[in-house]
Design a protein around this motif. Structure first.
Motif, PDB file in Angstrom:
ATOM      1  N   ILE A  58       0.867  -1.180   0.000  1.00 64.04           N
ATOM      2  CA  ILE A  58       0.000   0.000   0.000  1.00 64.04           C
ATOM      3  C   ILE A  58       0.902   1.228   0.000  1.00 64.04           C
ATOM      4  N   LEU A  59       0.840   2.027  -1.051  1.00 61.27           N
ATOM      5  CA  LEU A  59       1.604   3.272  -1.150  1.00 61.27           C
ATOM      6  C   LEU A  59       0.875   4.333  -0.344  1.00 61.27           C
ATOM      7  N   ARG A  60       1.533   4.897   0.659  1.00 59.48           N
ATOM      8  CA  ARG A  60       0.897   5.901   1.526  1.00 59.48           C
ATOM      9  C   ARG A  60       1.223   7.326   1.090  1.00 59.48           C
ATOM     10  N   SER A  61       2.470   7.586   0.661  1.00 62.40           N
ATOM     11  CA  SER A  61       2.816   8.932   0.184  1.00 62.40           C
ATOM     12  C   SER A  61       3.967   8.822  -0.800  1.00 62.40           C
ATOM     13  N   GLY A  62       4.086   9.820  -1.667  1.00 61.17           N
ATOM     14  CA  GLY A  62       5.125   9.810  -2.677  1.00 61.17           C
ATOM     15  C   GLY A  62       4.641   9.095  -3.933  1.00 61.17           C
ATOM     16  N   SER A  63       5.598   8.788  -4.823  1.00 57.20           N
ATOM     17  CA  SER A  63       5.218   8.097  -6.058  1.00 57.20           C
ATOM     18  C   SER A  63       6.195   6.961  -6.339  1.00 57.20           C
ATOM     19  N   ALA A  64       5.639   5.912  -6.902  1.00 57.86           N
ATOM     20  CA  ALA A  64       6.427   4.735  -7.261  1.00 57.86           C
ATOM     21  C   ALA A  64       5.759   4.081  -8.464  1.00 57.86           C
ATOM     22  N   ASN A  65       6.560   3.356  -9.240  1.00 54.95           N
ATOM     23  CA  ASN A  65       6.059   2.675 -10.426  1.00 54.95           C
ATOM     24  C   ASN A  65       6.253   1.172 -10.298  1.00 54.95           C
ATOM     25  N   ALA A  66       5.421   0.438 -10.996  1.00 57.47           N
ATOM     26  CA  ALA A  66       5.548  -1.017 -11.031  1.00 57.47           C
ATOM     27  C   ALA A  66       6.882  -1.378 -11.657  1.00 57.47           C
ATOM     28  N   TYR A  67       7.529  -2.371 -11.074  1.00 52.03           N
ATOM     29  CA  TYR A  67       8.831  -2.834 -11.567  1.00 52.03           C
ATOM     30  C   TYR A  67       8.704  -4.327 -11.840  1.00 52.03           C
ATOM     31  N   LEU A  68       8.934  -4.704 -13.087  1.00 49.17           N
ATOM     32  CA  LEU A  68       8.832  -6.107 -13.486  1.00 49.17           C
ATOM     33  C   LEU A  68      10.105  -6.461 -14.247  1.00 49.17           C
ATOM     34  N   SER A  69      10.950  -7.257 -13.653  1.00 50.17           N
ATOM     35  CA  SER A  69      12.174  -7.648 -14.348  1.00 50.17           C
ATOM     36  C   SER A  69      11.865  -8.912 -15.158  1.00 50.17           C
ATOM     37  N   GLY A  70      11.396  -8.697 -16.380  1.00 43.49           N
ATOM     38  CA  GLY A  70      11.033  -9.821 -17.242  1.00 43.49           C
ATOM     39  C   GLY A  70       9.642 -10.318 -16.942  1.00 43.49           C
ATOM     40  N   GLY A  71       9.153 -11.195 -17.784  1.00 41.13           N
ATOM     41  CA  GLY A  71       7.828 -11.768 -17.583  1.00 41.13           C
ATOM     42  C   GLY A  71       6.724 -10.809 -17.963  1.00 41.13           C
TER      43      GLY A  71
ATOM     44  N   THR B 134      -7.720  -2.786  -5.502  1.00 44.35           N
ATOM     45  CA  THR B 134      -8.696  -1.728  -5.285  1.00 44.35           C
ATOM     46  C   THR B 134      -9.337  -1.307  -6.601  1.00 44.35           C
ATOM     47  N   ALA B 135      -8.514  -1.135  -7.638  1.00 41.60           N
ATOM     48  CA  ALA B 135      -9.030  -0.702  -8.942  1.00 41.60           C
ATOM     49  C   ALA B 135      -9.445  -1.871  -9.823  1.00 41.60           C
ATOM     50  N   GLY B 136      -8.982  -3.065  -9.488  1.00 39.97           N
ATOM     51  CA  GLY B 136      -9.319  -4.228 -10.299  1.00 39.97           C
ATOM     52  C   GLY B 136      -8.571  -4.279 -11.612  1.00 39.97           C
ATOM     53  N   VAL B 137      -7.325  -3.820 -11.603  1.00 39.78           N
ATOM     54  CA  VAL B 137      -6.508  -3.826 -12.827  1.00 39.78           C
ATOM     55  C   VAL B 137      -5.166  -4.483 -12.547  1.00 39.78           C
ATOM     56  N   ASP B 138      -4.449  -4.795 -13.608  1.00 38.71           N
ATOM     57  CA  ASP B 138      -3.125  -5.384 -13.523  1.00 38.71           C
ATOM     58  C   ASP B 138      -2.115  -4.326 -13.975  1.00 38.71           C
ATOM     59  N   LEU B 139      -1.217  -3.917 -13.087  1.00 42.41           N
ATOM     60  CA  LEU B 139      -0.220  -2.895 -13.422  1.00 42.41           C
ATOM     61  C   LEU B 139       0.945  -3.530 -14.175  1.00 42.41           C
ATOM     62  N   LYS B 140       1.329  -2.915 -15.266  1.00 45.68           N
ATOM     63  CA  LYS B 140       2.461  -3.380 -16.070  1.00 45.68           C
ATOM     64  C   LYS B 140       3.687  -2.525 -15.766  1.00 45.68           C
ATOM     65  N   GLU B 141       4.816  -2.890 -16.330  1.00 49.51           N
ATOM     66  CA  GLU B 141       6.099  -2.199 -16.132  1.00 49.51           C
ATOM     67  C   GLU B 141       5.947  -0.696 -16.312  1.00 49.51           C
ATOM     68  N   GLY B 142       6.384   0.081 -15.302  1.00 54.95           N
ATOM     69  CA  GLY B 142       6.413   1.530 -15.371  1.00 54.95           C
ATOM     70  C   GLY B 142       5.119   2.228 -15.029  1.00 54.95           C
ATOM     71  N   GLU B 143       4.030   1.506 -14.850  1.00 50.54           N
ATOM     72  CA  GLU B 143       2.769   2.158 -14.496  1.00 50.54           C
ATOM     73  C   GLU B 143       2.809   2.587 -13.028  1.00 50.54           C
ATOM     74  N   ALA B 144       2.192   3.744 -12.760  1.00 56.99           N
ATOM     75  CA  ALA B 144       2.231   4.325 -11.420  1.00 56.99           C
ATOM     76  C   ALA B 144       1.362   3.553 -10.444  1.00 56.99           C
ATOM     77  N   LEU B 145       1.871   3.403  -9.223  1.00 54.09           N
ATOM     78  CA  LEU B 145       1.093   2.827  -8.134  1.00 54.09           C
ATOM     79  C   LEU B 145       0.173   3.917  -7.597  1.00 54.09           C
ATOM     80  N   ALA B 146      -1.091   3.619  -7.433  1.00 51.29           N
ATOM     81  CA  ALA B 146      -2.042   4.598  -6.888  1.00 51.29           C
ATOM     82  C   ALA B 146      -1.933   4.607  -5.365  1.00 51.29           C
ATOM     83  N   ALA B 147      -1.988   5.802  -4.805  1.00 52.64           N
ATOM     84  CA  ALA B 147      -1.910   5.933  -3.345  1.00 52.64           C
ATOM     85  C   ALA B 147      -3.125   5.284  -2.691  1.00 52.64           C
ATOM     86  N   ASN B 148      -2.882   4.613  -1.578  1.00 48.52           N
ATOM     87  CA  ASN B 148      -3.907   3.994  -0.746  1.00 48.52           C
ATOM     88  C   ASN B 148      -4.654   2.852  -1.430  1.00 48.52           C
ATOM     89  N   HIS B 149      -4.117   2.293  -2.497  1.00 50.25           N
ATOM     90  CA  HIS B 149      -4.693   1.113  -3.140  1.00 50.25           C
ATOM     91  C   HIS B 149      -3.986  -0.125  -2.617  1.00 50.25           C
TER      92      HIS B 149
END
Length: 173
Positions: A104-117, A125-140
Motif C-alpha cells: 500500500i503506497l501511503r505517500s510519494g510516487s512509485a512505479n511497477a517494476y517487473l524484471s522480465g515476464g 482496489t481498482a481491479g486492474v493489472d499494473l504493467k512495467e512503469g505504471e504508477a502505483l495509486a496511493a492507498n490502493h
C-alpha cells in the motif's frame, strides 16, 4: 360437505392438542433443565475433543474454564499477526517481493517494476493489472501473488512511505 370439513378440522385440532400435551404436558420434559445442548455435554465431550485436535496439531491449550480444574497443558502461545511493515524509501530504491506480498503506497510516487515476464502487479482496489512503469495509486491495495520472480516497485519521488506485508528485499540503484 360443510359438515365433513368441520369434522376434519376438529379431528386435526384434537390430534395436535394430544401431541402437544404428550410433549409439553408430561412432567418429564423440562426445557430449562435439559436444553438441546447441555453444559455437561460441552464440558465432558465437546471441549476434550477440541483440545485433543489442537494438541494433535502441535498447539497447546488452556481449557479456558472458570472452574477449579487445573490444566496440565501450557497456555496456547500467542502468535503475532502477520502485520504490515512501514517502509521509508528514497528515490531509486527498488522493492522486490520475495514471497507473496501486499503493498500500500501511503505517500510519494512509485512505479511497477517487473524484471522480465508478462505478469504484472494486481491493483485489487481498482481491479486492474499494473504493467512495467505504471504508477502505483496511493492507498490502493496491491498484490504480488508470487514472490521471487522479479516483481515489485521502484521509488520515483524523493521519498515514499509504503506499507508492505510479506517477504521482500530492497535493492538500491
Amino acid at each position: 360437505m360443510k359438515t365433513r370439513t368441520i369434522i376434519l378440522a376438529l379431528a386435526s385440532a384434537l390430534i395436535i392438542g394430544v401431541g402437544a400435551y404428550a410433549v409439553y404436558g408430561s412432567g418429564d420434559f423440562d426445557l430449562t433443565n435439559d436444553p438441546l445442548v447441555s453444559l455437561s455435554y460441552l464440558n465432558e465431550v465437546f471441549w476434550p475433543k477440541i483440545e485433543e485436535a489442537i494438541e494433535d496439531a502441535g498447539g497447546f491449550v488452556d481449557g479456558g474454564r472458570d472452574d477449579d480444574e487445573e490444566s496440565s497443558a501450557d497456555p496456547m502461545p500467542v502468535v503475532p499477526a502477520n502485520e504490515y511493515e512501514v517502509l521509508h524509501l528514497v528515490k531509486g530504491d527498488i522493492v522486490l517481493a520475495d514471497t507473496p506480498c501486499e503493498i500500500i503506497l501511503r505517500s510519494g510516487s512509485a512505479n511497477a517494476y517487473l524484471s522480465g515476464g508478462e505478469s504484472g502487479i494486481a491493483d485489487l482496489t481498482a481491479g486492474v493489472d499494473l504493467k512495467e512503469g505504471e504508477a502505483l495509486a496511493a492507498n490502493h491495495l496491491l498484490l504480488v501473488p508470487r514472490g521471487g520472480d522479479g516483481r515489485g516497485f521502484k521509488v520515483e519521488s524523493d521519498e515514499v512511505y509504503i506499507m508492505v506485508r510479506g517477504g521482500f528485499s530492497i535493492v538500491s540503484e
